[in-house]
Design a protein around this motif. Structure first.
Motif, short mmCIF file in Angstrom:
data_model
loop_
_atom_site.label_atom_id
_atom_site.label_comp_id
_atom_site.label_asym_id
_atom_site.label_seq_id
_atom_site.Cartn_x
_atom_site.Cartn_y
_atom_site.Cartn_z
N ALA A 350 41.84 42.81 -11.40
CA ALA A 350 40.47 42.59 -10.90
C ALA A 350 39.41 43.33 -11.71
O ALA A 350 38.23 43.22 -11.43
CB ALA A 350 40.39 43.03 -9.44
N ALA A 351 39.83 44.08 -12.71
CA ALA A 351 38.91 44.95 -13.45
C ALA A 351 38.05 44.17 -14.44
O ALA A 351 38.49 43.14 -14.96
CB ALA A 351 39.71 46.02 -14.19
N PRO A 352 36.86 44.67 -14.75
CA PRO A 352 36.05 44.05 -15.79
C PRO A 352 36.51 44.45 -17.19
O PRO A 352 36.21 43.78 -18.16
CB PRO A 352 34.64 44.59 -15.51
N VAL A 353 37.24 45.56 -17.28
CA VAL A 353 37.72 46.09 -18.56
C VAL A 353 39.25 46.14 -18.51
O VAL A 353 39.83 46.64 -17.53
CB VAL A 353 37.15 47.51 -18.81
N ASP A 354 39.91 45.65 -19.53
CA ASP A 354 41.37 45.71 -19.62
C ASP A 354 42.07 45.00 -18.47
O ASP A 354 43.16 45.42 -18.04
CB ASP A 354 41.86 47.17 -19.70
N SER A 355 41.50 43.92 -18.00
CA SER A 355 42.16 43.17 -16.93
C SER A 355 43.44 42.51 -17.41
O SER A 355 44.30 42.13 -16.61
CB SER A 355 41.22 42.10 -16.36
N HIS A 356 43.58 42.38 -18.72
CA HIS A 356 44.73 41.69 -19.31
C HIS A 356 45.94 42.60 -19.49
O HIS A 356 47.01 42.12 -19.86
CB HIS A 356 44.34 41.11 -20.68
N VAL A 357 45.80 43.90 -19.25
CA VAL A 357 46.92 44.81 -19.45
C VAL A 357 47.66 45.03 -18.13
O VAL A 357 47.13 44.79 -17.05
CB VAL A 357 46.46 46.17 -20.05
N THR A 358 48.88 45.50 -18.24
CA THR A 358 49.72 45.73 -17.07
C THR A 358 49.98 47.23 -16.92
O THR A 358 50.56 47.84 -17.83
CB THR A 358 51.06 44.99 -17.19
N PRO A 359 49.56 47.85 -15.81
CA PRO A 359 49.81 49.28 -15.64
C PRO A 359 51.29 49.56 -15.41
O PRO A 359 51.98 48.77 -14.76
CB PRO A 359 48.98 49.64 -14.41
N ILE A 372 51.60 56.04 -11.57
CA ILE A 372 51.00 54.80 -12.06
C ILE A 372 49.51 54.84 -11.74
O ILE A 372 49.11 55.28 -10.66
CB ILE A 372 51.67 53.55 -11.43
N MET A 373 48.72 54.42 -12.71
CA MET A 373 47.27 54.40 -12.52
C MET A 373 46.73 53.06 -12.99
O MET A 373 47.05 52.62 -14.10
CB MET A 373 46.60 55.53 -13.29
N ALA A 374 45.94 52.44 -12.15
CA ALA A 374 45.26 51.19 -12.49
C ALA A 374 43.77 51.44 -12.50
O ALA A 374 43.22 51.90 -11.51
CB ALA A 374 45.61 50.11 -11.47
N ALA A 375 43.14 51.15 -13.63
CA ALA A 375 41.70 51.37 -13.72
C ALA A 375 41.17 50.67 -14.95
O ALA A 375 41.42 51.12 -16.07
CB ALA A 375 41.36 52.86 -13.77
N GLY A 376 40.46 49.60 -14.76
CA GLY A 376 39.77 48.96 -15.86
C GLY A 376 38.34 49.42 -15.83
O GLY A 376 37.44 48.70 -15.39
N ALA A 377 38.11 50.64 -16.27
CA ALA A 377 36.83 51.30 -16.06
C ALA A 377 35.98 51.32 -17.33
O ALA A 377 36.51 51.33 -18.44
CB ALA A 377 37.05 52.73 -15.57
N PHE A 378 34.68 51.35 -17.15
CA PHE A 378 33.77 51.52 -18.28
C PHE A 378 33.85 52.95 -18.82
O PHE A 378 33.58 53.19 -19.99
CB PHE A 378 32.33 51.21 -17.85
#
Length: 431
Positions: A350-359, A372-378
């Protein structure tokens, strides 16, 4: 418009079943959301009043370099923070690299060999264990002859009053109170509860320093711990008070003598607050603080939404769907490593950044187990942005927080449900 919204979520990968399930929960929460908006309105006015009182001007946005002498913006920012937190002084610096660093500075600055730290709320966040010396680490406070003790909360989450009374001794110099739960399934502390705890401690030892780790709690309520007796209050600018704009930094607010000690530890004895260039960050830090009450409100709505969604799906959540909120973190006990990983995949997707990667879980420095950390952060590590993390160990709880807007937090939770559904943990997926 409703059909357009449904279609947009479908394009983002949300099935009709997940959308309908989540919408029903959202519709039931409008009264709670209105209450959150009222708190945000109060806190917004409080921040504006502090900026107006200190005559904030565009001159305060100018950059300084080198030593940073006479940085008017830096000095004004610290005056604004002191007023927002209703306290005597503040240290707000980009040189404070994170919340753990800010806490380390506050502890090291105000303790001396032979002193003892007491935590009356159980063990601190994992990254502080190396700082204190609970886990052996180079440069820990233990190496400098500073000792540590703790009193766990009772099984029902209440303070162990008698245990605290017995633990406070002649060497107890500083009491550290972690407001948020960290990687524990315990209640977050309200500001009122922190005030009651501090008042009790002062009946036993009036001169003890009371410090609050305020991470994740700023602007959730209309008052802060410094308004109920805390001598020091510490936090990170890439959490609540940075409003999602601060690229780095931390703050320490409180009584002037203790904040001054922190400044001498951060820079050097004899230099203190006089040095520390801001390198053009002042405008961003001011603007982040300005936006913080609204950003925190969006994150709170997301946390309440998450609690009610996962409670309805049959999972244990802390806080539960109806309890008052004292920080932006929502704990969900999912029961297995696979479910935790699926949840985090949803947040990442759901992230705006790195939504294509898998944590994936990995051995992060300072933690007991793989995390495990999920964060598609600016901003890297910004946990006021949509993020989720958790240790891969029983009871397999995941900790969800952030979202710069309510709508992004909402999407993140819906996507986490979608991923769990696709892997057979919850609703039957239609995708």
């Amino acid at each position: 418009m409703e059909e357009q919204i449904r279609q947009m979520y479908k394009e983002l990968g949300i099935s009709e079943k997940v959308f309908s399930f989540c919408k029903k929960t959202e519709d039931s929460l409008q009264e709670r959301f209105t209450e959150i908006d009222r708190v945000a309105e109060y806190n917004q006015c409080k921040v504006i009043a502090a900026m107006q009182k200190n005559k904030l001007s565009d001159i305060h946005f100018a950059a300084t370099t080198g030593y940073g002498y006479n940085d008017l913006g830096r000095d004004t920012l610290e005056a604004v923070y002191a007023d927002v937190f209703r306290t005597e002084a503040a240290l707000v610096r980009p040189q404070l690299t994170c919340g753990t660093h800010a806490l380390t500075v506050a502890l090291a600055a105000n303790l001396r060999p032979g002193d003892e730290i007491l935590s009356p709320v159980g063990k601190p966040y994992d990254t502080l264990e190396g700082v204190i010396g609970i886990q052996p680490s180079k440069g820990s406070l233990t190496e400098y002859g500073i000792t540590y003790s703790q009193v766990d909360l009772l099984p029902d989450g209440r303070f162990d009053w008698e245990g605290i009374r017995m633990a406070i001794g002649p060497q107890t110099k500083l009491v550290t109170i972690q407001r948020s739960k960290g990687y524990q399934t315990r209640p977050t502390l309200s500001v009122e509860a922190i005030g009651v705890l501090i008042a009790f401690i002062r009946t036993i030892k009036p001169d003890v320093i009371c410090m609050v780790d305020n991470c994740y709690g700023e602007f959730v309520e209309t008052i802060e711990p410094t308004e109920v007796g805390a001598d020091l209050c510490v936090g990170s600018l890439i959490k609540n008070p940075g409003g999602g704009l601060a690229p780095i930094g931390g703050y320490i607010v409180g009584k002037e003598e203790y904040v001054e000690q922190c400044a001498f530890r951060l820079t050097a004895p004899g230099l203190g607050k006089e040095v520390g260039a801001t390198l053009g960050l002042n405008q961003t830090l001011f603007q982040g603080l300005f936006l913080a009450p609204t950003v925190v409100a969006g994150a709170l709505k997301g946390a309440i939404f998450a609690a009610n969604i996962y409670e309805a799906l049959g999972f244990s959540v802390i806080p539960n769907g109806s309890e008052p909120r004292y920080d932006i973190i929502q704990a969900v006990t999912l029961g297995s490593a696979e479910a935790v990983i699926a949840f985090c995949k949803g947040i990442q997707a759901a992230a705006p950044v790195d939504s294509h990667v898998t944590p994936e879980p990995w051995a992060m420095p300072g933690y007991h187990s793989d995390v495990i950390m999920a964060a598609g952060a600016f901003i890297q590590g910004s946990s006021i942005e949509l993020s989720a993390d958790g240790p891969i160990e029983p009871p397999y709880a995941v900790y969800f927080q952030g979202g710069l807007t309510w709508y992004h937090a909402k999407l993140g939770i819906m996507m986490s449900v979608q991923k769990l559904a696709e892997e057979g943990f919850v609703l039957q997926s239609e995708s």
